[in-house]
Motif scaffolding. Structure first.
Motif, PDB file in Angstrom:
ATOM      1  N   THR A  16       0.857  -1.188   0.000  1.00  0.00           N
ATOM      2  CA  THR A  16       0.000   0.000   0.000  1.00  0.00           C
ATOM      3  C   THR A  16       0.891   1.235   0.000  1.00  0.00           C
ATOM      4  OG1 THR A  16      -1.825  -1.078   1.177  1.00  0.00           O
ATOM      5  CG2 THR A  16      -1.704   1.331   1.309  1.00  0.00           C
ATOM      6  N   ALA A  18       2.307   4.817  -2.712  1.00  0.00           N
ATOM      7  CA  ALA A  18       2.323   5.553  -3.975  1.00  0.00           C
ATOM      8  C   ALA A  18       3.565   5.197  -4.775  1.00  0.00           C
ATOM      9  CB  ALA A  18       2.285   7.059  -3.720  1.00  0.00           C
ATOM     10  N   THR A  25       1.854   9.093 -11.118  1.00  0.00           N
ATOM     11  CA  THR A  25       1.856   8.358  -9.860  1.00  0.00           C
ATOM     12  C   THR A  25       0.707   7.362  -9.843  1.00  0.00           C
ATOM     13  OG1 THR A  25       2.775  10.274  -8.686  1.00  0.00           O
ATOM     14  CG2 THR A  25       1.735   8.575  -7.339  1.00  0.00           C
ATOM     15  N   TYR A  27      -1.423   4.857  -7.204  1.00  0.00           N
ATOM     16  CA  TYR A  27      -1.703   4.629  -5.789  1.00  0.00           C
ATOM     17  C   TYR A  27      -2.212   3.200  -5.617  1.00  0.00           C
ATOM     18  CZ  TYR A  27      -1.244   9.667  -5.272  1.00  0.00           C
ATOM     19  OH  TYR A  27      -0.762  10.955  -5.272  1.00  0.00           O
ATOM     20  N   HIS A  35      -5.918   4.355  -7.800  1.00  0.00           N
ATOM     21  CA  HIS A  35      -5.991   5.663  -8.447  1.00  0.00           C
ATOM     22  C   HIS A  35      -4.683   5.899  -9.198  1.00  0.00           C
ATOM     23  CE1 HIS A  35      -7.827   9.466  -9.298  1.00  0.00           C
ATOM     24  NE2 HIS A  35      -6.818  10.156  -8.803  1.00  0.00           N
ATOM     25  N   GLN A  70     -10.500  11.342   2.991  1.00  0.00           N
ATOM     26  CA  GLN A  70     -10.238  10.493   1.827  1.00  0.00           C
ATOM     27  C   GLN A  70     -11.500   9.751   1.381  1.00  0.00           C
ATOM     28  OE1 GLN A  70      -6.902   8.016   2.882  1.00  0.00           O
ATOM     29  NE2 GLN A  70      -5.541   9.755   3.170  1.00  0.00           N
ATOM     30  N   VAL A 116       1.330   5.820   1.699  1.00  0.00           N
ATOM     31  CA  VAL A 116       0.713   7.034   1.158  1.00  0.00           C
ATOM     32  C   VAL A 116      -0.618   6.668   0.513  1.00  0.00           C
ATOM     33  CG1 VAL A 116       0.947   8.880  -0.539  1.00  0.00           C
ATOM     34  CG2 VAL A 116       2.932   8.132   0.795  1.00  0.00           C
ATOM     35  N   SER A 117      -1.646   7.487   0.760  1.00  0.00           N
ATOM     36  CA  SER A 117      -2.956   7.256   0.166  1.00  0.00           C
ATOM     37  C   SER A 117      -3.444   8.532  -0.513  1.00  0.00           C
ATOM     38  CB  SER A 117      -3.972   6.787   1.215  1.00  0.00           C
ATOM     39  OG  SER A 117      -4.024   7.713   2.282  1.00  0.00           O
ATOM     40  N   HIS A 118      -4.495   8.413  -1.313  1.00  0.00           N
ATOM     41  CA  HIS A 118      -5.019   9.535  -2.078  1.00  0.00           C
ATOM     42  C   HIS A 118      -6.323  10.033  -1.465  1.00  0.00           C
ATOM     43  CE1 HIS A 118      -6.560  11.857  -5.544  1.00  0.00           C
ATOM     44  NE2 HIS A 118      -5.284  11.964  -5.859  1.00  0.00           N
ATOM     45  N   THR A 122     -10.957   5.033  -2.212  1.00  0.00           N
ATOM     46  CA  THR A 122     -11.052   3.884  -3.110  1.00  0.00           C
ATOM     47  C   THR A 122     -12.412   3.863  -3.789  1.00  0.00           C
ATOM     48  OG1 THR A 122      -9.514   2.590  -1.755  1.00  0.00           O
ATOM     49  CG2 THR A 122     -10.970   1.378  -3.252  1.00  0.00           C
TER      50      THR A 122
END
Length: 252
Positions: A16, A18, A25, A27, A35, A70, A116-118, A122
């Motif tokens: 998990t 980036a 990039t 994700y 993403h 998020q 790192v998450s966006h 999801t």
């Protein structure tokens, strides 16, 4: 065909974070792509707003109210701005579009930032294998239409059609946006279309002779010879050589 060995490894690790490359990039959550972003491709916001599906203020409100947790995608659906299926389809298009550029062969070094998450959240995870397979398919499709990738980044310059030659309505709107300065990426953002689909249209138009194909760049000039090279290759002094020969022959 493996497009990115690191992506394949991260998928196997169920990582998990980036995956960062020069042109975009990806994700990942548990090894699946959730993403993707690229400066060469319009983001999901542009596809929704410039495409006319969502007012810009509706997108901005979703980011303001749900970005910190998020959950922007979930907010768009729960607030009634988009249907579940509609968001999934548009998001998948944005993911495959950005991944195509992020995974380009000339994308430079690859780095991965774990955890790192966006802020979008999801929507619908996609396997890394599916992303790589679609990336390869798109590369092959472009080259099968018109194998001159210079048109992908050059300003689009329309050419007069031949007598009786026509273009589709989609192509006509692209040609109308081509002012000789906008690149395919610029036109994609202006029209709210995926960048890959715009590239495909531009290559088809180039193959039909309706837009210019830039000439191949000239080969680089050879490096200049150092000053001493001219001296080493200059014509020999014939008179001097003759005197040396005569001197040697006169020696006992």
């Amino acid at each position: 065909m493996t497009v990115s060995p690191m992506l394949t490894r991260l998928a196997a690790e169920r990582a998990t974070g980036a995956l960062l490359r020069d042109h975009g990039t990806l994700y990942l959550v548990d090894g699946r792509v959730v993403h993707a972003e690229s400066p060469s491709a319009p983001g999901l916001d542009v596809l929704l707003t410039a495409g006319g599906r969502l007012p810009r203020e509706g997108w901005d409100e979703a980011v303001d109210r749900a970005g910190a947790r998020q959950a922007v995608g979930r907010f768009l659906v729960d607030s009634g701005r988009l249907g579940d299926g509609e968001l999934e389809i548009c998001h998948l298009e944005a993911v495959f579009d950005a991944a195509f550029f992020a995974l380009s062969p000339a994308a430079g070094p690859t780095r991965f930032r774990y955890g790192v998450s966006h802020w979008l959240g999801t929507v619908r995870p996609v396997s890394a294998e599916a992303v790589e397979r679609e990336t390869v398919r798109r590369r092959e499709l472009l080259d099968s239409v018109w194998p001159y990738d210079a048109v992908d980044t050059a300003p689009v310059r329309p050419r007069a059609p031949a007598p009786g030659q026509t273009a589709s309505s989609r192509q006509r709107s692209l040609l109308a946006a081509a002012d000789g300065a906008r690149t395919p990426a610029d036109i994609a953002r202006l029209l709210g279309r995926p960048a890959f689909h715009t590239l495909l249209d531009v290559r088809r138009l180039a193959a039909a002779g309706l837009v210019e194909t830039p000439p191949d760049p000239l080969p680089a000039a050879p490096p200049a010879a150092p000053p001493w090279a001219g001296e080493a290759t200059a014509e020999p002094d014939i008179a001097l050589l003759r005197r040396l020969r005569d001197a040697l022959e006169a020696s006992p």
